[in-house]
Motif scaffolding. Structure first.
Motif, PDB file in Angstrom:
ATOM      1  N   ARG A   1      -2.812  -0.324 -42.102  1.00 14.09           N
ATOM      2  CA  ARG A   1      -4.067   0.391 -41.848  1.00 14.09           C
ATOM      3  C   ARG A   1      -4.111   1.045 -40.471  1.00 14.09           C
TER       4      ARG A   1
ATOM      5  N   LEU B   1     -19.306   1.946 -43.312  1.00 20.27           N
ATOM      6  CA  LEU B   1     -18.365   0.853 -43.008  1.00 20.27           C
ATOM      7  C   LEU B   1     -17.173   1.383 -42.220  1.00 20.27           C
TER       8      LEU B   1
ATOM      9  N   ARG C   1      -3.339 -10.706 -45.389  1.00 24.13           N
ATOM     10  CA  ARG C   1      -4.523 -10.432 -44.550  1.00 24.13           C
ATOM     11  C   ARG C   1      -5.646 -11.445 -44.738  1.00 24.13           C
TER      12      ARG C   1
ATOM     13  N   ASP D   1     -18.221   2.697 -47.734  1.00 23.47           N
ATOM     14  CA  ASP D   1     -17.044   3.047 -46.933  1.00 23.47           C
ATOM     15  C   ASP D   1     -17.161   4.534 -46.612  1.00 23.47           C
TER      16      ASP D   1
ATOM     17  N   LYS E   1     -15.283  -2.236 -37.265  1.00 24.54           N
ATOM     18  CA  LYS E   1     -14.442  -3.233 -37.951  1.00 24.54           C
ATOM     19  C   LYS E   1     -13.005  -3.142 -37.482  1.00 24.54           C
ATOM     20  N   HIS E   2     -12.174  -4.249 -37.787  1.00 24.87           N
ATOM     21  CA  HIS E   2     -12.536  -5.525 -38.433  1.00 24.87           C
ATOM     22  C   HIS E   2     -12.407  -6.576 -37.345  1.00 24.87           C
TER      23      HIS E   2
ATOM     24  N   TYR F   1     -10.922 -10.294 -42.390  1.00 22.05           N
ATOM     25  CA  TYR F   1     -10.509 -11.321 -43.368  1.00 22.05           C
ATOM     26  C   TYR F   1      -9.769 -12.477 -42.708  1.00 22.05           C
TER      27      TYR F   1
ATOM     28  N   ARG G   1     -17.336   7.248 -49.234  1.00 22.40           N
ATOM     29  CA  ARG G   1     -16.687   6.872 -50.513  1.00 22.40           C
ATOM     30  C   ARG G   1     -17.540   7.281 -51.700  1.00 22.40           C
TER      31      ARG G   1
ATOM     32  N   TRP H   1     -15.422  -2.032 -58.654  1.00 18.04           N
ATOM     33  CA  TRP H   1     -14.794  -1.037 -57.763  1.00 18.04           C
ATOM     34  C   TRP H   1     -14.678   0.310 -58.477  1.00 18.04           C
TER      35      TRP H   1
ATOM     36  N   SER I   1      -9.613   1.164 -49.282  1.00 18.08           N
ATOM     37  CA  SER I   1     -11.064   1.392 -49.309  1.00 18.08           C
ATOM     38  C   SER I   1     -11.461   2.719 -48.644  1.00 18.08           C
TER      39      SER I   1
ATOM     40  N   MET J   1     -18.311  -5.559 -38.703  1.00 17.34           N
ATOM     41  CA  MET J   1     -17.722  -6.256 -39.844  1.00 17.34           C
ATOM     42  C   MET J   1     -16.676  -7.251 -39.370  1.00 17.34           C
TER      43      MET J   1
ATOM     44  N   GLU K   1      -4.044   0.002 -47.150  1.00 16.32           N
ATOM     45  CA  GLU K   1      -4.720  -1.295 -47.008  1.00 16.32           C
ATOM     46  C   GLU K   1      -4.095  -2.321 -47.941  1.00 16.32           C
TER      47      GLU K   1
ATOM     48  N   ASP L   1     -16.437  -8.976 -44.222  1.00 15.22           N
ATOM     49  CA  ASP L   1     -15.641  -8.085 -45.053  1.00 15.22           C
ATOM     50  C   ASP L   1     -15.822  -8.574 -46.485  1.00 15.22           C
ATOM     51  N   TRP L   2     -15.437  -7.755 -47.414  1.00 19.73           N
ATOM     52  CA  TRP L   2     -15.732  -8.030 -48.834  1.00 19.73           C
ATOM     53  C   TRP L   2     -14.844  -9.168 -49.344  1.00 19.73           C
TER      54      TRP L   2
ATOM     55  N   PHE M   1     -22.096  -2.774 -53.118  1.00 17.05           N
ATOM     56  CA  PHE M   1     -22.279  -2.225 -51.769  1.00 17.05           C
ATOM     57  C   PHE M   1     -23.726  -2.263 -51.286  1.00 17.05           C
TER      58      PHE M   1
HETATM   59  C1  GLC Z   1     -12.163  -3.800 -47.875  1.00 14.90           C
HETATM   60  C2  GLC Z   1     -11.835  -3.484 -46.440  1.00 14.90           C
HETATM   61  C3  GLC Z   1     -13.028  -3.037 -45.641  1.00 14.90           C
HETATM   62  C4  GLC Z   1     -13.955  -2.259 -46.559  1.00 14.90           C
HETATM   63  C5  GLC Z   1     -14.515  -3.257 -47.547  1.00 14.90           C
HETATM   64  C6  GLC Z   1     -15.402  -2.563 -48.593  1.00 14.90           C
HETATM   65  O1  GLC Z   1     -11.417  -4.876 -48.335  1.00 14.90           O
HETATM   66  O2  GLC Z   1     -11.146  -4.485 -45.693  1.00 14.90           O
HETATM   67  O3  GLC Z   1     -12.563  -2.228 -44.553  1.00 14.90           O
HETATM   68  O4  GLC Z   1     -15.002  -1.651 -45.823  1.00 14.90           O
HETATM   69  O5  GLC Z   1     -13.521  -4.009 -48.209  1.00 14.90           O
HETATM   70  O6  GLC Z   1     -14.630  -1.713 -49.373  1.00 14.90           O
END
Ligand code: GLC
Length: 745
Positions: free
Chosen positions: A152, A138, A196, A76, A185-186, A232, A82, A90, A399, A229, A485, A264-265, A59
């Motif tokens: 979502r 995020l 996705r 997040d 986002k997104h 995908y 988060r 993760w 997330s 952001m 998600e 996005d990640w 991150f």
């Molecule tokens: C996730 C999500 C995004 C999130 C990111 C980091 O796949 O699509 O909303 O902020 O990756 O966790």
């Protein structure tokens, strides 16, 4: 001291003074940010420029150590900060000081229809992100609710672009007042979770400009979001996060936006496309930094490959410098901003904010025989039934899963509120999700139950039959396929046999209230058999206290639906007209993708049901109160002294009940004759007014040209066509109380 020593010390003093006086421009807070950016840019090597464009950990991205520019930390999510994860994984880092306030879901925020709540929300969550020293939060998620199946929806702000835009803008302002960037986002047309990574959303410019972009534009242009952001999915054949049309032509071109586009990640798949498609920061590619030899972050698409490309003249330095400027600007607005407030976390103020937003967002959908609020003079025994009465919901969902410092579930909230006045018995009724860890956040619950499904139902029915009131807490629970998600719902039906259970309860006790806890619409086949229904949302730490306050009548519910409650999927354009979940195709460049034509075009939500004369279970904007409101006659005036067509619509609204309450008065505009197809009507204003019993307030709305215009994709511009319009004022899209015509020159 001899002469030489004096001279030397003078020179040394001068030098030191000179040094102090020569604070580098990029570090000088008094200088304009773009001047500081240019100064920093001029001091950076190619290697340093490339380094800040991609992640160094799960991150974070590096700063510029040689210049004392700090790392850039993101985290997040849209409803809470988060918990810390390991550098490359993760999995939880196991910190003991990263519990947070879990705020209500963003759909609940939208359901408040109160921009003050969005400001309160953004400010509060921004304080928690600041306290955790995160420079980029995020969120918010602002994707349009196009199908009730989207996993979502709970993270987003409903089906209407105007409502989502108003609420997103104030959320952004609130967060960024802390010196923390949002990452809206997104971007864009990321409207479901199945496939996705490979869905190719195909839509025309009218749908793009009228439905899917307004919330992003409000966040970026009106509220000045500092980062965004990319989603995908693909949009019209190219990945959204480096989409020429979306990113370069619209976001950075037409909108002239100066923020940073963050992928996005794992959304980046190619260097050339990312470089030329306007991406500024790459995160999450092959994110377990441990794979392969060496530092896998060097293998990112915007890492060594990009460095070599610039060095070899394949990519221009100027193009690189634009990206670097945007990332430096993001850093200077946040991590390098020495005047930022300090933030706060898990404070009483945040817990109150959680509760206030929840109380304003809960929607009373049905209330017959005034079964609510609970009359404790008559109700002496309450049977609370359903897993969602006791299940921890601040975890799960992907997330946005959180490590909340505490969570009051509904049963506990009722016990807190009613204490010994009322006997409360609880029965599980069904077993849904017994997972105890989400992204390694422990739920602190063991929800396993040895009883068979039949026994669970029998026990629940047994408890219900002797009760004066049955409160059923059901819905979804942010487990896979149940508002999460990465997975869409597989139908609109409530899972785990809840429908059958509700029927069994109704059979022994007609006094039943269903509290549906979910972030999206569900089918309610039992609706006519129950006396009341509440749309309860995911409400965060204060869930139980919030719901108990509403059920007890301490708080008069005032929330209204931010989306149409369909009775079934064929009432929804995305399904009726196809082609959810999409048609597989092999693309020469992108490989195996899934085409999803947005055949509903601009007709999303109530725009679709009204065009096709479909009656949904509950209309967009629907929500009841414990009091009643009467609307008078709407009048309209052309605003004095305005060159172009600006009108003021006014309508008196009276609280005709016996208790104070808030009413969300909605203004819709209808273009009675237009060259291009337009919806029957569209939301163009709303106002939440708090009225004491008997009080009348004249509610006014301004109708500007924006509210009259539609996007002409041929002319590529917004146009207002002269002719007849109608202003319609009501309590919901399906409950218009007064309308008035007017002519646009
Ligand atoms: C996730 C999500 C995004 C999130 C990111 C980091 O796949 O699509 O909303 O902020 O990756 O966790």
């Amino acid at each position: 001291m001899n002469f030489k020593a004096i001279v030397f010390s003078c020179v040394a003093l001068w030098g030191a003074t000179a040094a102090v006086a020569q604070t580098p421009v990029y570090l000088d807070d008094s200088k304009p940010i773009d001047q500081r950016v240019e100064d920093a840019l001029s001091r950076m090597s190619l290697k340093e420029k490339i380094a800040i464009l991609h992640a160094q950990s799960k991150f974070s991205a590096p700063g510029v150590p040689s210049l004392g520019i700090p790392d850039l930390w993101t985290d997040d999510g849209p409803m809470g900060v988060r918990p810390e994860v390991l550098w490359d994984e993760w999995d939880q880092a196991g910190w003991t000081n990263d519990s947070c306030t879990a705020f209500p879901s963003l759909t609940c925020l939208a359901a408040t229809w109160n921009p003050e709540m969005a400001t309160l929300y953004g400010k509060s969550i921004g304080e928690e992100a600041r306290y955790r020293n995160k420079s980029v939060l995020l969120g918010p998620g602002v994707n349009i609710y196009r199908t009730p199946l989207n996993g979502r929806n709970f993270e987003y702000m409903g089906e209407d672009p105007y409502l989502a835009a108003q609420m997103a803008a104030d959320y952004v302002r609130g967060v960024q007042s802390n010196g923390v960037a949002v990452c809206v986002k997104h971007f864009a047309l990321n409207n479901h979770e199945s496939n996705r990574y490979t869905t190719n959303s195909i839509a025309g410019d009218r749908a793009l400009y009228e439905i899917y972009l307004p919330a992003f534009k409000a966040a970026c242009v009106d509220a000045g979001a500092w980062s965004l952001m990319g989603g995908y999915n693909l949009v019209n054949g190219q990945h959204a996060t480096y989409n020429q049309r979306l990113v370069n032509e619209i976001l950075k071109g037409e909108w002239n936006w100066d923020g940073a586009v963050i992928s996005d990640w794992g959304a980046v798949h190619d260097t050339k496309q990312a470089v030329e498609g306007g991406l500024d920061m790459e995160f999450g590619t092959g994110t377990d930094g441990l794979t392969g030899s060496g530092n896998s972050y060097d293998k990112y698409w915007l890492a060594n490959k990009y460095y070599d490309g610039v060095r070899d003249g394949i990519y221009s330095e100027e193009q690189l410098n634009d990206k670097v400027r945007r990332v430096l600007r993001l850093n200077m607005r946040t991590a390098m901003n020495r005047n930022r407030p300090w933030g706060s976390i898990n404070s009483p103020e945040h817990h109150q904010a959680c509760r206030t937003i929840g109380e304003e967002g809960v929607v009373l959908l049905k209330n017959t025989d005034k079964i609510l609020p609970i009359a404790t003079d008559k109700v002496k025994r309450i049977a609370v039934i359903g897993e969602n009465g006791i299940k921890r919901m601040t975890v799960g969902g992907g997330s946005s899963s959180l490590k909340a410092q505490y969570e009051i579930h509904p049963l506990e909230g009722l016990q807190n509120r009613f204490g010994n006045d009322v006997e409360i018995v609880y029965e599980r009724g069904y077993v849904g999700d017994t997972v105890t860890y989400y992204n390694n956040v422990w739920t602190k619950q063991d929800l396993r139950d040895p009883r068979s499904a039949e026994q669970l139902v029998a026990d629940a029915v047994n408890a219900a039959k002797d009760a004066d009131l049955v409160l059923f807490f059901g819905g979804l629970n942010k487990a896979y396929h149940q508002d999460s998600e990465g997975t869409d719902r597989e139908s609109m039906d409530l899972p785990y046999g809840q429908n059958e259970l509700i029927e069994a309860l109704v059979a022994v006790n007609p006094n039943i209230v269903v509290v549906n806890i979910s972030g999206t619409g569900v089918a309610m086949p039992w609706l006519d058999k129950v006396k009341a229904v509440i749309q309860g949302w995911y409400l965060g730490n204060e869930t139980g206290n919030t719901l108990a306050a509403i059920l007890a009548g301490d708080v008069n519910p005032s929330g209204k639906l931010p989306y149409t409650y369909y009775a079934s999927l064929d009432q929804c354009g995305a399904h009726k007209l196809g082609e959810y979940p999409g048609t597989p195709r092999h693309d020469p460049i992108e490989g195996d993708i899934i085409d999803m034509h947005y055949n509903d075009d601009i007709f999303v939500g109530y725009r679709f049901t009204e065009k096709n004369k479909i009656k949904p279970t509950f209309p967009f904007g629907h929500g009841l109160s414990y009091t009643t409101f009467e609307y008078g006659k709407a009048t309209i005036d052309r605003k004095k002294g305005t060159a172009d067509d600006v009108f003021t619509v006014t309508i008196p609204v009276t609280n005709t009940g016996d208790r104070e309450g808030s009413e969300i008065v909605q203004l819709y505009v209808s273009d009675l004759k237009s060259s291009l197809p337009r919806p029957v009507k569209e939301l163009k204003g709303f106002s939440k007014v708090r009225l004491a019993p008997g009080q009348t307030e004249n509610v006014s709305f301004e109708i500007s040209r924006d509210a009259l215009s539609y996007f002409d994709d041929k002319a590529h511009d917004w146009v207002v066509e002269p002719g007849k319009f109608e202003a319609l004022v009501g309590a919901s899209a399906g409950d218009i109380r007064s309308k008035v015509s007017f002519e646009v020159q």
